[in-house]
Design a protein around this motif. Sequence first.
Motif, mmCIF file in Angstrom:
data_model
loop_
_atom_site.group_PDB
_atom_site.id
_atom_site.type_symbol
_atom_site.label_atom_id
_atom_site.label_comp_id
_atom_site.label_asym_id
_atom_site.label_seq_id
_atom_site.Cartn_x
_atom_site.Cartn_y
_atom_site.Cartn_z
ATOM 1 N N LEU B 204 0.811 -1.216 0.000
ATOM 2 C CA LEU B 204 0.000 0.000 0.000
ATOM 3 C C LEU B 204 0.850 1.274 0.000
ATOM 4 C CD1 LEU B 204 -3.054 0.421 0.014
ATOM 5 C CD2 LEU B 204 -2.983 0.352 2.496
ATOM 6 N N ARG B 205 2.147 1.131 0.272
ATOM 7 C CA ARG B 205 3.083 2.265 0.237
ATOM 8 C C ARG B 205 2.778 3.333 1.278
ATOM 9 N NH1 ARG B 205 6.949 1.445 -4.137
ATOM 10 N NH2 ARG B 205 6.037 -0.278 -5.253
ATOM 11 N N VAL B 206 2.287 2.928 2.418
ATOM 12 C CA VAL B 206 2.015 3.916 3.465
ATOM 13 C C VAL B 206 2.839 3.655 4.720
ATOM 14 C CG1 VAL B 206 -0.322 4.431 2.711
ATOM 15 C CG2 VAL B 206 0.053 2.568 4.347
ATOM 16 N N MET B 207 3.779 2.702 4.638
ATOM 17 C CA MET B 207 4.545 2.325 5.823
ATOM 18 C C MET B 207 5.853 3.113 5.885
ATOM 19 S SD MET B 207 2.806 -0.321 7.053
ATOM 20 C CE MET B 207 3.903 -1.444 7.920
ATOM 21 N N ASN B 220 6.475 10.012 7.918
ATOM 22 C CA ASN B 220 6.480 9.358 6.608
ATOM 23 C C ASN B 220 5.781 8.008 6.625
ATOM 24 O OD1 ASN B 220 8.340 7.928 8.021
ATOM 25 N ND2 ASN B 220 10.061 8.297 6.662
ATOM 26 N N GLY B 221 4.813 7.859 7.502
ATOM 27 C CA GLY B 221 3.999 6.663 7.418
ATOM 28 C C GLY B 221 3.815 5.950 8.730
ATOM 29 N N MET B 222 3.055 4.869 8.655
ATOM 30 C CA MET B 222 2.741 4.113 9.860
ATOM 31 C C MET B 222 3.727 2.979 10.082
ATOM 32 S SD MET B 222 -0.692 2.169 8.523
ATOM 33 C CE MET B 222 -0.454 0.629 9.403
ATOM 34 N N ASP B 261 -14.531 6.633 0.720
ATOM 35 C CA ASP B 261 -13.330 6.100 0.075
ATOM 36 C C ASP B 261 -12.814 4.906 0.880
ATOM 37 O OD1 ASP B 261 -11.030 7.326 -2.014
ATOM 38 O OD2 ASP B 261 -10.213 6.041 -0.428
ATOM 39 N N VAL B 263 -9.734 3.916 1.398
ATOM 40 C CA VAL B 263 -8.543 4.184 2.217
ATOM 41 C C VAL B 263 -8.395 5.622 2.717
ATOM 42 C CG1 VAL B 263 -7.097 2.279 1.399
ATOM 43 C CG2 VAL B 263 -7.071 4.434 0.155
ATOM 44 N N MET B 264 -8.879 6.611 1.960
ATOM 45 C CA MET B 264 -8.680 8.000 2.392
ATOM 46 C C MET B 264 -9.680 8.380 3.479
ATOM 47 S SD MET B 264 -6.048 9.067 0.953
ATOM 48 C CE MET B 264 -6.015 10.848 1.102
ATOM 49 N N THR B 298 0.552 8.737 9.231
ATOM 50 C CA THR B 298 0.478 8.932 7.776
ATOM 51 C C THR B 298 0.121 10.393 7.525
ATOM 52 O OG1 THR B 298 -1.876 8.385 7.608
ATOM 53 C CG2 THR B 298 -0.326 6.560 7.364
ATOM 54 N N ALA B 299 0.485 10.854 6.331
ATOM 55 C CA ALA B 299 0.190 12.235 5.957
ATOM 56 C C ALA B 299 -1.310 12.469 6.046
ATOM 57 C CB ALA B 299 0.701 12.498 4.540
#
Lengths: 87, 402
Positions: B204-207, B220-222, B261, B263-264, B298-299
């Motif tokens: 997911l590119r959020v880590m 920069n993420g979780m 949404d 994820v958002m 996360t942002a």
Amino acid sequence: MSDVADKVIGIIAEQAVLDKGDVSMDQTLDDLGIDSLGLVESIFAIEEAFDIQIPFNANDPAASEFDISSVAAIVKAVEGLVAEQHA
Amino acid sequence: MKRVVITGQGTINPLGRSVAETVEAMREGRCGIGPLEFRDVDRLAIKIGGQVKGYDPETEFNRQQIALYDRFTQFTLLAAREAIAQSGLRFGGELAARSGVVLGTSGGGLQTSDENYRSVYEEGKNRVHPFVVPKLMNNAAASHVSMAHNLKGPSFTVATACASSNHAMGQAFNLIRCGMATVMVTGGSESMLCFGGVKAWEGLRVMSKDACRPFSANRNGMVQGEGAGVFVFEEYEHARARGAEILAEVIGFAMTSDAADIVMPSKQGAARAIRGAMQDAGVPFEAVGYINAHGTGTAANDKTECAAVADVFGAHADKLMISSTKSMHGHLIGGTGAVELLACIMALRDGVIAPTIGYEEADPECALDVVPNEARDAKVDVVLSNAFAFGGLNAVLALRAA
């Protein structure tokens, strides 16, 4: 057009549900209606297609080393990563 | 409507093996996040997490039990044992029939799935252990707690991703409030720190690859964590009649759906849940002294959450404290709200506000008092605990000092 460009545009077109011919190099992902999930999916598809690792963090796409500001920028970045991989 | 109080708490998480150890770590702003240790970790891009280190199941359970208990069930049972022991309750007769278990988890027995998929797909085995299904099912933990403590009333598992625990505790609260149960053992557990579990999140590119820094401009993420938090929720008159020590009172709960949404996050959905919890509790905005934030680092979450809090509280948003303990224990996904409730109870009982550690740079989009880096002494009477899940499912609890 390079093979890389052709493949990348194919992936982006598929994500945007457009014909390849309707994607131009100067367009942004926004222009193409690709949202953040679509972007992450496109990056995955590009990584799989070229067997490369793309440095990308969805928390701050703008700050990632990978330039996603336009189709041309993405193609250029992917060409760079592919060249690095074969270097 | 009946009043609901908390008379027991238990946990195992990256910060400690008990409530006492965890609360001490939170006071000291200690970080439980470190290098992940499990098979194939070298094939991951994300190599950090809040893992329960040095844990040996054989010191806690016998071989037959281990054959049946996934790691998330083991964590749950340990936390439940501590919580129920503190409550002093023993369940028999009518009380057993009127007491149940409702727990949150997202991945359930994911480690069991991971190990067994590996064995049939990668190692080519054609046979798996007979207990794979009862071990991996999401309700395994709730069922084993019911068996271990003779809880025969309403028992089930809630899965709403990162809000699972808060949704579960909200159900427990309402079951007692409306008279369907006298005691509910509630909270949640998660153990996704295995190759497949982390690999899925990586996608997911959020880590974050280095740290969880909620509200900090350079976040920069979780970072994922694992563990469990379990509480004893009890009807107030029942607790009072037996002279139980009351840790805190649960006074309000609300849940909303963004319907937007997958994820958002949505500011409106979060704000409606926060406002709803206070309306349910019947307290004025000014009464809230502390919010345990969802604060994933996360942002998207952190700025949306701060905007929601600012929206709901107006000028009071600048007076209250809001911190994210995920900076210390990581994101326990389906178990996170439960472990975070420990920080809420610590605030109410001990007058200590857990810090947001790893805070390095102010972010104008998160311009609230996030209790940066060091715990703070402060007397608070009402606290909230936020949880906002993927899928846009939000759950907020309100607690008051006993």
